[in-house]
Design a protein around this motif. Sequence first.
Motif, PDB file in Angstrom:
ATOM      1  N   VAL A  91      41.314  43.329  44.859  1.00 58.23           N
ATOM      2  CA  VAL A  91      41.020  41.945  44.414  1.00 58.23           C
ATOM      3  C   VAL A  91      39.711  42.062  43.991  1.00 58.23           C
ATOM      4  CG1 VAL A  91      40.966  40.974  46.524  1.00 58.23           C
ATOM      5  CG2 VAL A  91      41.504  39.529  44.602  1.00 58.23           C
ATOM      6  N   VAL A  92      39.238  41.323  42.841  1.00 59.61           N
ATOM      7  CA  VAL A  92      37.834  40.883  42.634  1.00 59.61           C
ATOM      8  C   VAL A  92      37.902  39.386  42.394  1.00 59.61           C
ATOM      9  CG1 VAL A  92      36.146  41.429  41.009  1.00 59.61           C
ATOM     10  CG2 VAL A  92      37.699  43.131  41.674  1.00 59.61           C
ATOM     11  N   ASN A  93      36.790  38.809  42.839  1.00 57.38           N
ATOM     12  CA  ASN A  93      36.489  37.402  42.897  1.00 57.38           C
ATOM     13  C   ASN A  93      35.719  37.340  41.619  1.00 57.38           C
ATOM     14  OD1 ASN A  93      35.827  34.625  42.846  1.00 57.38           O
ATOM     15  ND2 ASN A  93      34.936  34.681  44.933  1.00 57.38           N
ATOM     16  N   LYS A  94      36.051  36.840  40.556  1.00 50.69           N
ATOM     17  CA  LYS A  94      35.118  36.655  39.181  1.00 50.69           C
ATOM     18  C   LYS A  94      34.224  35.407  39.311  1.00 50.69           C
ATOM     19  CE  LYS A  94      38.473  39.220  36.407  1.00 50.69           C
ATOM     20  NZ  LYS A  94      39.167  38.954  35.096  1.00 50.69           N
ATOM     21  N   GLN A  95      34.391  34.536  40.391  1.00 49.89           N
ATOM     22  CA  GLN A  95      33.464  33.478  40.259  1.00 49.89           C
ATOM     23  C   GLN A  95      32.257  33.641  41.117  1.00 49.89           C
ATOM     24  OE1 GLN A  95      34.530  30.285  39.181  1.00 49.89           O
ATOM     25  NE2 GLN A  95      35.889  31.789  37.983  1.00 49.89           N
ATOM     26  N   ALA A  96      31.390  32.935  40.770  1.00 49.82           N
ATOM     27  CA  ALA A  96      29.773  32.867  41.285  1.00 49.82           C
ATOM     28  C   ALA A  96      29.903  32.118  42.639  1.00 49.82           C
ATOM     29  CB  ALA A  96      28.821  32.315  40.485  1.00 49.82           C
ATOM     30  N   ARG A  97      31.048  31.925  43.460  1.00 47.67           N
ATOM     31  CA  ARG A  97      31.049  31.000  44.431  1.00 47.67           C
ATOM     32  C   ARG A  97      32.200  31.732  45.443  1.00 47.67           C
ATOM     33  NH1 ARG A  97      35.988  27.522  44.812  1.00 47.67           N
ATOM     34  NH2 ARG A  97      36.825  27.770  42.448  1.00 47.67           N
ATOM     35  N   LYS A  98      31.999  31.318  46.819  1.00 46.91           N
ATOM     36  CA  LYS A  98      33.006  31.911  47.724  1.00 46.91           C
ATOM     37  C   LYS A  98      34.547  31.366  47.708  1.00 46.91           C
ATOM     38  CE  LYS A  98      33.404  30.473  52.009  1.00 46.91           C
ATOM     39  NZ  LYS A  98      33.499  29.998  53.493  1.00 46.91           N
ATOM     40  N   MET A  99      35.346  32.008  47.742  1.00 43.36           N
ATOM     41  CA  MET A  99      36.801  31.600  47.503  1.00 43.36           C
ATOM     42  C   MET A  99      37.692  31.889  48.613  1.00 43.36           C
ATOM     43  SD  MET A  99      37.369  31.945  43.339  1.00 43.36           S
ATOM     44  CE  MET A  99      38.555  30.815  43.280  1.00 43.36           C
ATOM     45  N   ASP A 100      38.659  30.998  48.995  1.00 39.75           N
ATOM     46  CA  ASP A 100      39.590  31.476  50.095  1.00 39.75           C
ATOM     47  C   ASP A 100      40.890  31.477  49.115  1.00 39.75           C
ATOM     48  OD1 ASP A 100      38.060  31.457  52.028  1.00 39.75           O
ATOM     49  OD2 ASP A 100      38.250  29.052  52.443  1.00 39.75           O
ATOM     50  N   ALA A 101      41.773  32.467  49.682  1.00 38.06           N
ATOM     51  CA  ALA A 101      43.044  32.922  48.814  1.00 38.06           C
ATOM     52  C   ALA A 101      44.090  33.414  49.859  1.00 38.06           C
ATOM     53  CB  ALA A 101      42.720  33.959  47.947  1.00 38.06           C
ATOM     54  N   GLN A 102      45.186  33.426  49.294  1.00 37.09           N
ATOM     55  CA  GLN A 102      46.429  33.853  50.082  1.00 37.09           C
ATOM     56  C   GLN A 102      47.352  34.452  49.310  1.00 37.09           C
ATOM     57  OE1 GLN A 102      47.017  33.235  53.584  1.00 37.09           O
ATOM     58  NE2 GLN A 102      48.697  34.601  53.384  1.00 37.09           N
TER      59      GLN A 102
END
Length: 172
Positions: A91-102
């Motif tokens: 998984v890669v977070n493409k945003q410039a912010r921290k994100m929580d996911a499930q």
Amino acid sequence: MLGKLMVIAVMMFGFGYGLVPVYKKICDITGVNYLTPKDGTVVAPANTQVDKSRTITIEFDGNSQGPWRFRPTVSSLQVHPGEMTTVMYEVVNKQARKMDAQAIPSYAPQQAAEFFKKVECFCFTQQTLGPNQAKEMPVVFYIDPAIPKDVKVITLSYTFFEIAGQPDKPTS
């Protein structure tokens, strides 16, 4: 009186200390400690639950709802029922912010869900990814040997989505 108590305490300590080599010798003589041979290698007992006469194809799929790149590192594997297997998802977070996911799993055919036994899975817990962070996450599983003989292919699909909450401010 104090001297007698000291002698008893020292004798008890010596007895406890002396039990270790006596216990090891008894185990060697009787063959009780069969998991650690004399050469130091560890012999794991064979998994007798693996059904080597059957193979099941497991197909892996990854879907994402949101600004992610989410996918399995392999598209399919052949496994024997009862055989422990590990597959990685990326998984890669493409945003410039921290994100929580499930991640939420689904199975096809539906009847396979009860026979697909996950020992470890990233879907058990919420995942937190930092800005532009990439992560590999394991799924450790086995297929219950009691699975019906007509099931030859199982598809494991995950949907990865952001958990609603207060978004963090973008980092510069």
